[in-house]
Design an enzyme around this catalytic site. Structure first.
Site, short mmCIF file in Angstrom:
data_model
loop_
_atom_site.label_atom_id
_atom_site.label_comp_id
_atom_site.label_asym_id
_atom_site.label_seq_id
_atom_site.Cartn_x
_atom_site.Cartn_y
_atom_site.Cartn_z
N GLY A 85 -19.00 -9.10 16.56
CA GLY A 85 -19.47 -7.78 16.98
C GLY A 85 -19.23 -6.62 16.05
N GLU A 131 -15.15 -14.03 15.35
CA GLU A 131 -16.44 -14.70 15.15
C GLU A 131 -17.47 -13.75 14.56
OE1 GLU A 131 -17.38 -15.73 19.19
OE2 GLU A 131 -15.89 -17.30 19.27
N PRO A 132 -17.21 -13.23 13.38
CA PRO A 132 -18.16 -12.26 12.82
C PRO A 132 -19.41 -12.94 12.27
CG PRO A 132 -16.44 -12.72 11.23
CD PRO A 132 -16.09 -13.50 12.45
N ARG A 155 -22.81 -10.68 11.84
CA ARG A 155 -23.50 -9.55 11.19
C ARG A 155 -22.66 -8.93 10.08
NH1 ARG A 155 -27.29 -6.67 14.17
NH2 ARG A 155 -26.27 -7.40 16.04
N ARG A 192 -36.40 -8.30 13.99
CA ARG A 192 -35.56 -7.25 14.57
C ARG A 192 -36.29 -5.93 14.82
NH1 ARG A 192 -31.32 -5.32 12.91
NH2 ARG A 192 -30.12 -5.65 14.79
N CYS A 217 -51.09 -10.83 14.17
CA CYS A 217 -52.02 -10.17 15.10
C CYS A 217 -51.30 -9.64 16.33
CB CYS A 217 -53.10 -11.15 15.50
SG CYS A 217 -54.00 -11.69 14.06
N GLU A 218 -50.48 -8.66 16.14
CA GLU A 218 -49.75 -7.98 17.22
C GLU A 218 -49.56 -6.54 16.79
OE1 GLU A 218 -48.07 -9.31 20.04
OE2 GLU A 218 -48.26 -11.44 19.61
N TYR A 263 -29.41 -12.35 11.30
CA TYR A 263 -30.45 -12.37 12.32
C TYR A 263 -31.83 -12.05 11.73
CZ TYR A 263 -26.17 -12.18 15.03
OH TYR A 263 -24.91 -12.44 15.52
N1 LLP Z 1 -19.66 -14.56 19.15
C1 LLP Z 1 -20.47 -14.60 20.23
C2 LLP Z 1 -20.01 -15.25 21.44
C3 LLP Z 1 -21.75 -14.01 20.15
O1 LLP Z 1 -22.53 -14.02 21.22
C4 LLP Z 1 -22.17 -13.39 18.95
C5 LLP Z 1 -23.49 -12.80 18.84
C6 LLP Z 1 -21.29 -13.40 17.86
C7 LLP Z 1 -20.04 -13.99 17.99
C8 LLP Z 1 -21.63 -12.76 16.56
O2 LLP Z 1 -21.81 -11.40 16.72
P1 LLP Z 1 -21.93 -10.44 15.43
O3 LLP Z 1 -20.61 -10.46 14.74
O4 LLP Z 1 -23.02 -10.96 14.60
O5 LLP Z 1 -22.25 -9.11 16.02
N2 LLP Z 1 -30.10 -10.99 17.41
C9 LLP Z 1 -29.31 -9.79 17.60
C10 LLP Z 1 -27.85 -10.10 17.66
C11 LLP Z 1 -27.50 -11.07 18.76
C12 LLP Z 1 -26.03 -11.36 18.79
C13 LLP Z 1 -25.73 -12.45 19.73
N3 LLP Z 1 -24.37 -12.84 19.78
C14 LLP Z 1 -29.64 -8.83 16.47
O6 LLP Z 1 -30.49 -9.15 15.65
O7 LLP Z 1 -29.11 -7.73 16.43
#
Ligand code: LLP
Length: 406
Positions: free
Chosen positions: A226, A260-261, A263, A299, A328-329, A357
């Site tokens: 996150g 769990e990074p 992004r 995105r 085509c959208e 993503y």
């Molecule tokens: N752990 C869990 C349980 C998650 O659900 C997620 C992301 C992460 C870790 C990794 O999160 P991050 O560090 O990447 O923020 N498609 C969307 C993002 C969906 C995230 C889903 N879960 C986007 O393009 O912004």
């Protein structure tokens, strides 16, 4: 990025994803260092970018993997992530996925419901093993991010309430086939405020203390992913502050901190390159039509997400244009009201912050082949995924019997 974009495009063509592997190293080191001497494991969220070369690079640095399907678990194993560093999460795991994960002896299966716990217990019993589990708790904290990527409120489908978690831990503790060793939460993605993280940590740490009091020893404290990144002008969280906020809440607990990074590792380690096909004006609206589209980078269309877009080596008076693809959208756009000089056929645009993503959410919509992917490491470019061909796309259809249609 330390290589010339023009050269990359000449060699690999467009649409193209390019990742800076040195930047991935820096991001990893920065986060790992932030936890200092504390026991910690960075379990990279494979969903953000699941290219084998990316996972392999992180595995070489010592990272684990946070996976949400058996496919991701297989990718992690294939890329060399140690099995004792792999976590398997997700609200809907199939029996076959649970069985395979247990057979692979990964670190943790993360449970998201009581019903799932019973399935895992049953399968572990069949295999005659004790399944190491964690439980995803939903701390009901508002992460203050986009509603589509907010996950830690009761209105979201993820995790279980604190009360049910406690009941589940007590059940698991008594079971011969479950070993409750972890706790997990993830309140949302693209977080730019520390307060919700601190609050969630505090709530979950209290639960860990109350479990300890009844003899349930939690060894892994998983804070999810996150950490937000800069797409535009966001003020983001420094890894050191992130770690300090977490550590302040878990004082006295003897746990390994899992994070769990996704992004944070990848978004600004990647760019998406696309070539201009045409310019056109409808009324007083200017469009730059490019060869990349929503099927490559979803995105903007899906979340109205902003990605900075720049022209490569192009001078001239700028005016606003929407950058749109061939799909085509009407929702097929990469950017709106982007200031650009007059663009010509084959000019290159760089779409920034596209490493997370991006490719993983791409599709074959409109029978468009998926983009190629390139890694840049120590100034050298390496192809890490070939451009998908038409034959690749129809392979699973072309192999089916058609005699019934003759
Ligand atoms: N752990 C869990 C349980 C998650 O659900 C997620 C992301 C992460 C870790 C990794 O999160 P991050 O560090 O990447 O923020 N498609 C969307 C993002 C969906 C995230 C889903 N879960 C986007 O393009 O912004």
């Amino acid at each position: 990025m330390s290589v010339d974009i023009q050269t990359l495009v000449e060699k690999y063509n467009t649409p193209l994803y390019v990742y800076d592997f040195n930047n991935i190293t820096n991001r990893y080191d920065e986060l790992k260092d932030a936890f200092g001497g504390k026991k910690s494991l960075v379990a990279y969220a494979v969903k953000s970018n699941s290219n084998l070369a990316v996972i392999r690079h992180l595995a070489n640095l010592g990272a684990g993997a946070d996976c949400v399907s058996i496919g991701e678990v297989r990718r992690a194993l294939q890329a060399g992530v140690k099995k004792y560093k792999i976590i398997f999460s997700g609200v809907g795991k199939k029996d076959s996925e649970i069985r395979e994960a247990l057979e692979e002896e990964i670190l943790l299966i993360n449970l998201e419901s009581e019903a799932e716990m019973k399935r895992v217990e049953m399968i572990a019993k069949e295999l005659n093993i004790e399944a190491r589990i964690s439980i995803r708790v939903n701390p009901n904290v508002d992460p203050k991010t986009h509603p589509y990527i907010s996950t830690g409120l009761h209105e979201n489908k993820f995790g279980v309430s604190l009360d049910s978690a406690k009941r589940m831990y007590i059940y698991a503790k008594k079971s011969d086939n479950l070993s409750p060793v972890g706790i997990h939460f993830h309140i949302g993605s693209q977080l730019t405020e520390l307060a919700p993280i601190r609050e969630a940590c505090g709530i979950v740490a209290d639960l860990v203390r109350s479990l300890d009091a009844i003899g349930i020893d939690i060894k892994f404290f998983d804070v999810g992913g996150g950490i937000g990144v800069v797409y535009d002008n966001e003020v983001t969280i420094a890894p050191a502050d992130y770690a300090a906020a977490i550590l302040s809440q878990i004082k006295g607990l003897d746990v390994t901190i899992l994070s769990e990074p996704g992004r944070y590792m990848m978004a600004n380690s990647g760019i998406f390159l696309t070539k201009v096909l045409y310019e056109k004006v409808n009324g007083d609206k200017r469009f730059v039509i490019v060869d990349g589209a929503m099927n490559d980078l979803l995105r903007p269309s899906l979340y109205n997400a902003y990605h900075k877009i720049e022209a490569v080596q192009k001078e001239g008076e700028k005016s606003k244009a929407d950058i749109v693809g061939p799909v085509c959208e009407s929702g097929d756009f990469l950017g709106k009201d982007v200031l650009l000089p007059l663009m010509e056929h084959n000019d290159i645009l760089v779409v920034h912050s596209a490493g997370a993503y991006g490719f993983t959410m791409s599709s074959n919509y409109n029978t468009r082949g998926r983009a190629a992917e390139v890694a840049v490491f120590d100034g050298e470019a390496h192809l890490i995924r070939e451009r998908e061909t038409f034959e690749d796309q129809i392979r699973l259809e072309a192999s089916c019997d058609t005699s019934w249609q003759n």
